[in-house]
Design a protein around this motif. Structure first.
Motif, PDB file in Angstrom:
ATOM      1  N   LYS A 171       7.237   8.283   3.763  1.00 57.64           N
ATOM      2  CA  LYS A 171       6.113   8.883   3.914  1.00 57.64           C
ATOM      3  C   LYS A 171       4.900   7.691   3.794  1.00 57.64           C
ATOM      4  CE  LYS A 171       2.548  11.998   1.998  1.00 57.64           C
ATOM      5  NZ  LYS A 171       1.568  11.147   1.256  1.00 57.64           N
ATOM      6  N   ASP A 172       4.993   6.814   2.776  1.00 57.23           N
ATOM      7  CA  ASP A 172       4.348   5.586   2.593  1.00 57.23           C
ATOM      8  C   ASP A 172       4.385   4.509   3.454  1.00 57.23           C
ATOM      9  OD1 ASP A 172       3.570   7.184   0.449  1.00 57.23           O
ATOM     10  OD2 ASP A 172       4.182   5.974  -1.212  1.00 57.23           O
ATOM     11  N   VAL A 173       5.678   4.108   3.678  1.00 58.47           N
ATOM     12  CA  VAL A 173       5.788   2.974   4.268  1.00 58.47           C
ATOM     13  C   VAL A 173       6.235   3.099   5.860  1.00 58.47           C
ATOM     14  CG1 VAL A 173       7.309   0.743   4.326  1.00 58.47           C
ATOM     15  CG2 VAL A 173       6.852   1.765   2.282  1.00 58.47           C
ATOM     16  N   MET A 174       7.363   3.873   6.246  1.00 63.04           N
ATOM     17  CA  MET A 174       7.779   3.924   7.470  1.00 63.04           C
ATOM     18  C   MET A 174       6.521   4.669   8.399  1.00 63.04           C
ATOM     19  SD  MET A 174      10.054   3.380   9.856  1.00 63.04           S
ATOM     20  CE  MET A 174      11.775   2.786   9.180  1.00 63.04           C
ATOM     21  N   THR A 175       6.073   5.846   8.172  1.00 67.58           N
ATOM     22  CA  THR A 175       5.239   6.527   8.592  1.00 67.58           C
ATOM     23  C   THR A 175       3.786   6.178   8.223  1.00 67.58           C
ATOM     24  OG1 THR A 175       6.694   8.506   8.335  1.00 67.58           O
ATOM     25  CG2 THR A 175       4.600   8.931   9.224  1.00 67.58           C
ATOM     26  N   GLY A 176       3.306   6.024   7.208  1.00 69.62           N
ATOM     27  CA  GLY A 176       2.002   5.704   6.862  1.00 69.62           C
ATOM     28  C   GLY A 176       1.620   4.176   6.883  1.00 69.62           C
ATOM     29  N   ARG A 177       2.829   3.376   6.851  1.00 71.52           N
ATOM     30  CA  ARG A 177       2.436   2.059   6.794  1.00 71.52           C
ATOM     31  C   ARG A 177       1.173   1.683   5.708  1.00 71.52           C
ATOM     32  NH1 ARG A 177       3.343   3.192  11.949  1.00 71.52           N
ATOM     33  NH2 ARG A 177       1.100   3.427  12.446  1.00 71.52           N
ATOM     34  N   ALA A 181      -3.525 -22.091   3.558  1.00 70.71           N
ATOM     35  CA  ALA A 181      -4.035 -20.732   4.008  1.00 70.71           C
ATOM     36  C   ALA A 181      -5.227 -20.330   3.064  1.00 70.71           C
ATOM     37  CB  ALA A 181      -2.737 -19.746   3.884  1.00 70.71           C
ATOM     38  N   GLY A 182      -5.499 -20.808   2.196  1.00 69.88           N
ATOM     39  CA  GLY A 182      -6.814 -20.542   1.395  1.00 69.88           C
ATOM     40  C   GLY A 182      -6.416 -19.784   0.084  1.00 69.88           C
ATOM     41  N   TYR A 183      -5.205 -20.115  -0.490  1.00 71.42           N
ATOM     42  CA  TYR A 183      -4.710 -19.407  -1.658  1.00 71.42           C
ATOM     43  C   TYR A 183      -4.375 -20.323  -2.593  1.00 71.42           C
ATOM     44  CZ  TYR A 183      -5.261 -15.211   1.172  1.00 71.42           C
ATOM     45  OH  TYR A 183      -5.839 -14.147   1.914  1.00 71.42           O
ATOM     46  N   PRO A 184      -5.004 -21.216  -2.964  1.00 70.60           N
ATOM     47  CA  PRO A 184      -4.534 -22.361  -4.024  1.00 70.60           C
ATOM     48  C   PRO A 184      -4.000 -21.960  -5.412  1.00 70.60           C
ATOM     49  CG  PRO A 184      -6.782 -22.513  -3.879  1.00 70.60           C
ATOM     50  CD  PRO A 184      -6.435 -21.489  -2.816  1.00 70.60           C
ATOM     51  N   SER A 185      -4.763 -20.788  -5.829  1.00 71.59           N
ATOM     52  CA  SER A 185      -4.285 -20.220  -7.012  1.00 71.59           C
ATOM     53  C   SER A 185      -3.441 -19.159  -6.796  1.00 71.59           C
ATOM     54  CB  SER A 185      -5.477 -19.700  -7.757  1.00 71.59           C
ATOM     55  OG  SER A 185      -6.438 -20.903  -7.887  1.00 71.59           O
ATOM     56  N   GLY A 186      -2.866 -18.759  -5.544  1.00 67.06           N
ATOM     57  CA  GLY A 186      -1.948 -17.565  -5.383  1.00 67.06           C
ATOM     58  C   GLY A 186      -2.865 -16.290  -5.175  1.00 67.06           C
ATOM     59  N   PHE A 187      -2.121 -15.404  -5.330  1.00 63.45           N
ATOM     60  CA  PHE A 187      -2.930 -13.963  -5.330  1.00 63.45           C
ATOM     61  C   PHE A 187      -1.711 -12.696  -6.023  1.00 63.45           C
ATOM     62  CE2 PHE A 187      -0.245 -14.693  -1.258  1.00 63.45           C
ATOM     63  CZ  PHE A 187       0.467 -13.703  -1.420  1.00 63.45           C
ATOM     64  N   THR A 188      -2.250 -11.774  -5.677  1.00 57.56           N
ATOM     65  CA  THR A 188      -1.607 -10.483  -6.448  1.00 57.56           C
ATOM     66  C   THR A 188      -1.318  -9.602  -5.374  1.00 57.56           C
ATOM     67  OG1 THR A 188      -2.474 -10.882  -8.521  1.00 57.56           O
ATOM     68  CG2 THR A 188      -1.423  -8.595  -8.266  1.00 57.56           C
ATOM     69  N   PHE A 189      -0.104  -8.985  -5.249  1.00 56.75           N
ATOM     70  CA  PHE A 189       0.300  -7.856  -4.317  1.00 56.75           C
ATOM     71  C   PHE A 189       1.312  -6.819  -4.896  1.00 56.75           C
ATOM     72  CE2 PHE A 189       3.776 -10.763  -3.484  1.00 56.75           C
ATOM     73  CZ  PHE A 189       4.637  -9.906  -3.031  1.00 56.75           C
ATOM     74  N   THR A 190       1.487  -5.678  -4.378  1.00 53.42           N
ATOM     75  CA  THR A 190       2.573  -4.795  -4.795  1.00 53.42           C
ATOM     76  C   THR A 190       3.561  -4.674  -3.807  1.00 53.42           C
ATOM     77  OG1 THR A 190       0.870  -3.715  -6.234  1.00 53.42           O
ATOM     78  CG2 THR A 190       2.987  -2.424  -5.347  1.00 53.42           C
ATOM     79  N   ILE A 191       4.935  -4.549  -4.523  1.00 53.51           N
ATOM     80  CA  ILE A 191       6.096  -4.071  -3.553  1.00 53.51           C
ATOM     81  C   ILE A 191       6.489  -3.011  -3.807  1.00 53.51           C
ATOM     82  CG2 ILE A 191       7.591  -5.274  -5.178  1.00 53.51           C
ATOM     83  CD1 ILE A 191       9.486  -6.043  -2.682  1.00 53.51           C
ATOM     84  N   LYS A 192       6.779  -2.064  -2.776  1.00 54.31           N
ATOM     85  CA  LYS A 192       7.278  -0.678  -2.987  1.00 54.31           C
ATOM     86  C   LYS A 192       8.838  -0.617  -2.681  1.00 54.31           C
ATOM     87  CE  LYS A 192       3.031   1.994  -1.772  1.00 54.31           C
ATOM     88  NZ  LYS A 192       2.412   2.930  -1.234  1.00 54.31           N
ATOM     89  N   PRO A 236       4.671   2.026  17.148  1.00 53.57           N
ATOM     90  CA  PRO A 236       4.530   1.492  15.843  1.00 53.57           C
ATOM     91  C   PRO A 236       5.794   1.135  15.317  1.00 53.57           C
ATOM     92  CG  PRO A 236       4.057   3.989  15.894  1.00 53.57           C
ATOM     93  CD  PRO A 236       4.426   3.487  17.081  1.00 53.57           C
ATOM     94  N   TYR A 237       5.892   0.230  14.125  1.00 46.63           N
ATOM     95  CA  TYR A 237       6.862   0.216  13.369  1.00 46.63           C
ATOM     96  C   TYR A 237       6.197  -0.298  12.091  1.00 46.63           C
ATOM     97  CZ  TYR A 237      11.953  -0.235  11.976  1.00 46.63           C
ATOM     98  OH  TYR A 237      12.957   0.065  11.606  1.00 46.63           O
ATOM     99  N   TYR A 238       6.969  -0.276  10.928  1.00 44.48           N
ATOM    100  CA  TYR A 238       6.365  -0.442   9.536  1.00 44.48           C
ATOM    101  C   TYR A 238       5.956  -1.781   9.363  1.00 44.48           C
ATOM    102  CZ  TYR A 238      10.425  -2.059   7.118  1.00 44.48           C
ATOM    103  OH  TYR A 238      11.580  -2.623   6.685  1.00 44.48           O
ATOM    104  N   PHE A 239       6.483  -2.842  10.067  1.00 43.03           N
ATOM    105  CA  PHE A 239       6.078  -4.244   9.893  1.00 43.03           C
ATOM    106  C   PHE A 239       4.556  -4.574  10.479  1.00 43.03           C
ATOM    107  CE2 PHE A 239      10.674  -4.665  10.638  1.00 43.03           C
ATOM    108  CZ  PHE A 239      11.079  -4.990   9.452  1.00 43.03           C
ATOM    109  N   ASN A 240       4.161  -3.645  11.383  1.00 40.42           N
ATOM    110  CA  ASN A 240       3.018  -4.124  12.058  1.00 40.42           C
ATOM    111  C   ASN A 240       2.893  -5.322  12.629  1.00 40.42           C
ATOM    112  OD1 ASN A 240       1.442  -1.535  11.774  1.00 40.42           O
ATOM    113  ND2 ASN A 240       0.942  -1.969   9.789  1.00 40.42           N
ATOM    114  N   TYR A 241       4.022  -5.721  13.132  1.00 42.62           N
ATOM    115  CA  TYR A 241       4.336  -7.205  13.776  1.00 42.62           C
ATOM    116  C   TYR A 241       3.923  -7.183  15.311  1.00 42.62           C
ATOM    117  CZ  TYR A 241       6.697 -11.504  15.069  1.00 42.62           C
ATOM    118  OH  TYR A 241       7.217 -12.578  15.657  1.00 42.62           O
ATOM    119  N   LYS A 242       3.226  -7.993  15.647  1.00 48.11           N
ATOM    120  CA  LYS A 242       2.954  -8.120  17.165  1.00 48.11           C
ATOM    121  C   LYS A 242       3.136  -9.434  17.665  1.00 48.11           C
ATOM    122  CE  LYS A 242      -0.068  -3.772  17.413  1.00 48.11           C
ATOM    123  NZ  LYS A 242       0.614  -3.666  16.049  1.00 48.11           N
TER     124      LYS A 242
END
Length: 509
Positions: free
Chosen positions: A401-407, A352-363, A429-435
């Motif tokens: 506010k952040d996740v469910m509504t603001g996504r 997928a183009g991330y051989p060294s991984g990546f950084t993200f935040t979980i709320k 809409p729903y917070y996954f933004n999955y289509k």
């Protein structure tokens, strides 16, 4: 002259009187139980509801106090998850699935004396589906085009399109019947048709219900005279209240790590049942790198679900591979679709183009299972070069506010409590933004039939799509951990819907 002596006769009579009294006392003792069965119950809950009307707010704690106790529906859901008649004693569905005709119970009154009939039922459903409705499950009623009440015992729903789940949805807390005169005040002084009536609410401490002496269903009348729901959010305090006898029961005990502390207790029993609480780590499918299915699949394969259960919930839970529980109709075990495999996860990330991984935040909401699960996941993801930062997030206000509504998030973790809510992945809409149009089509198709076998087949196809697409990391189903007095009978060990149904609860004599 005959001399009569009275003394001996008086002494004899006194002996007879004393003997009779002693005999009677002994007989009374023999006939009186050592301890009469209790008719009160003190029951603990971790969360205090903000209100007591389940038709205007979503938190499950509302229904856990009021559903099937104060409020009833046209139908109910039993402990096995099956729909049963309630205020509607029967119903017919037209061949085209567009007309539902209900025959209602007669002689039913709300707790304030107002009659429950078809006009009251029409009021409740019109309130739930109306333009100004704030019902948390307003979508349940979206297909109801119009409602007729041709006579007091008959209610007719005309639908705009077939809705195969309608009868099941009508059994939910959000679908209970409320009175035209009392509905506006149900948030603080709820009035229903159920076996218990609202008595008092001491904010921050307890809600008290009392038996409804005029309950319409004599065969289902409450066995308890009074129930007190006490709100205790600290697990150590919950355990202490149980052990001291201040609480009789805690049907949803909040600390799995303390369950073993009740082992060997002469008075208390522990129960492990099932729930609909699906713990999932939802990803923002519209945000990089989570918009790439290969990344989502790699993250899923980097997670050993059983290790998450062991670390987060003391090994008590059931692994899942989709947004579906083993209790649900048509369940299929999807945990083998993307099994734990670190090397394959690394290869997918590189592809997928991330051989060294990546950084993200979980709320992460502050409920115990969330940070614990996140910490275990954090260590596992590090093994494939992915850095996950954990951001504690107050629940519900900030999370909503952040996740469910603001996504506005990368990943989050939460336990979804709604039964059979696999359709959330088609909501927009729903917070996954999955289509996914193919998934959406299945959710439409499942409503076009009322045949359980056909619905189960469609749900099976839907589970397969989610297991392969991974819009969320599917972790585990939380168990229902109960602790209660061994003499209590009738509490639900399983939870097909969040509740504390008390109509059949009693104390063993």
């Amino acid at each position: 002259m005959i001399k009569v002596s009275l003394a001996p006769s008086a002494r004899l009579m006194r002996r007879i009187s004393v003997g009779a009294a002693l005999s009677a006392g002994i007989m009374m003792l023999a006939q009186t139980p050592a301890e009469a069965a209790k008719t009160t119950l003190s029951l603990g809950m971790s969360v205090e509801p903000a209100g007591l009307d389940p038709t205007i707010a979503a938190p499950v704690a509302i229904g856990q106090v009021t559903w099937q106790n104060i409020f009833e529906g046209l139908v109910s859901i039993d402990e096995t998850g099956k729909v049963q008649p309630q205020l509607a004693k029967s119903w017919e569905i037209s061949p085209d699935g567009l007309t539902y005709t209900f025959k209602l119970q007669t002689g039913v009154k709300f707790h304030d004396g107002e009659a429950f009939d078809s006009s009251a039922a029409k009021f409740a459903l019109d309130r739930a589906r109306g333009k100004d409705s704030v019902n948390p499950q307003k979508r349940f009623f979206a297909s109801i085009a119009s409602i007729d009440a041709p006579n007091a015992e008959t209610l007719v729903l005309h639908l705009s399109n077939p809705t195969g789940s309608l009868i099941y949805w009508l059994g939910w807390p959000a679908s209970v019947m409320v009175g035209p005169k009392s509905a506006d005040n149900d948030k603080t002084t709820p009035v229903g048709t159920g076996p218990f009536k609202f008595s008092t609410w001491a904010k921050g401490d307890h809600v008290e219900l009392v038996k409804n002496a005029d309950y319409w269903n004599r065969d289902g009348a409450a066995k308890l005279d009074k129930v007190t729901f006490r709100f205790i959010n600290d697990p150590q305090a919950q355990a202490a209240a149980l052990k001291s006898g201040d609480l009789d029961a805690f049907p949803e005990f909040a600390a799995p790590e303390l369950m073993s502390s009740f082992d060997g207790d002469a008075r208390l029993a522990t129960k492990v049942g099932n729930t609909e609480l699906k713990v999932v780590a939802g990803m923002n499918n519209a945000r990089k790198p989570f918009d790439d299915k290969r990344v989502r699949q790699a993250l899923m394969m980097a997670i050993d679900r059983q290790t998450v259960i062991d670390g987060a919930w003391s090994g008590l839970g059931t692994t899942i591979g989709s947004h579906y529980t083993p209790n649900d109709p048509g369940y299929q075990d999807m945990t083998g679709v993307l099994p734990y495999n670190v090397e394959k996860a690394k290869a997918l990330l590189a592809e997928a183009g991330y051989p060294s991984g990546f950084t993200f935040t979980i709320k992460s909401p502050q409920m115990a299972y969330a940070p614990r699960s996140a910490q275990v996941m954090q260590a596992m993801l590090a093994e494939i070069g992915v850095t996950m930062n954990i951001e504690p997030t107050e629940f519900p206000a900030k999370w909503v506010k952040d996740v469910m509504t603001g996504r506005d998030y990368d990943m989050t973790i939460v336990a979804h409590a709604e039964p059979m809510d696999i359709d959330i992945y088609s909501r927009d809409p729903y917070y996954f933004n999955y289509k996914n149009p193919a998934f959406n089509e299945l959710m439409k198709k499942v409503q076009e039939t009322t045949d359980p076998a056909e619905q189960a087949k469609i749900y099976g196809e839907a589970q397969k799509i989610l297991a392969e697409d991974v819009p969320a990391l599917y972790l585990f189903v939380m168990p229902k951990l109960g602790v209660w007095d061994k003499k209590l009978r009738g509490l639900w060990e399983n939870e097909p819907i969040p509740s504390n149904v008390l109509r059949n609860v009693s104390w063993e004599e």
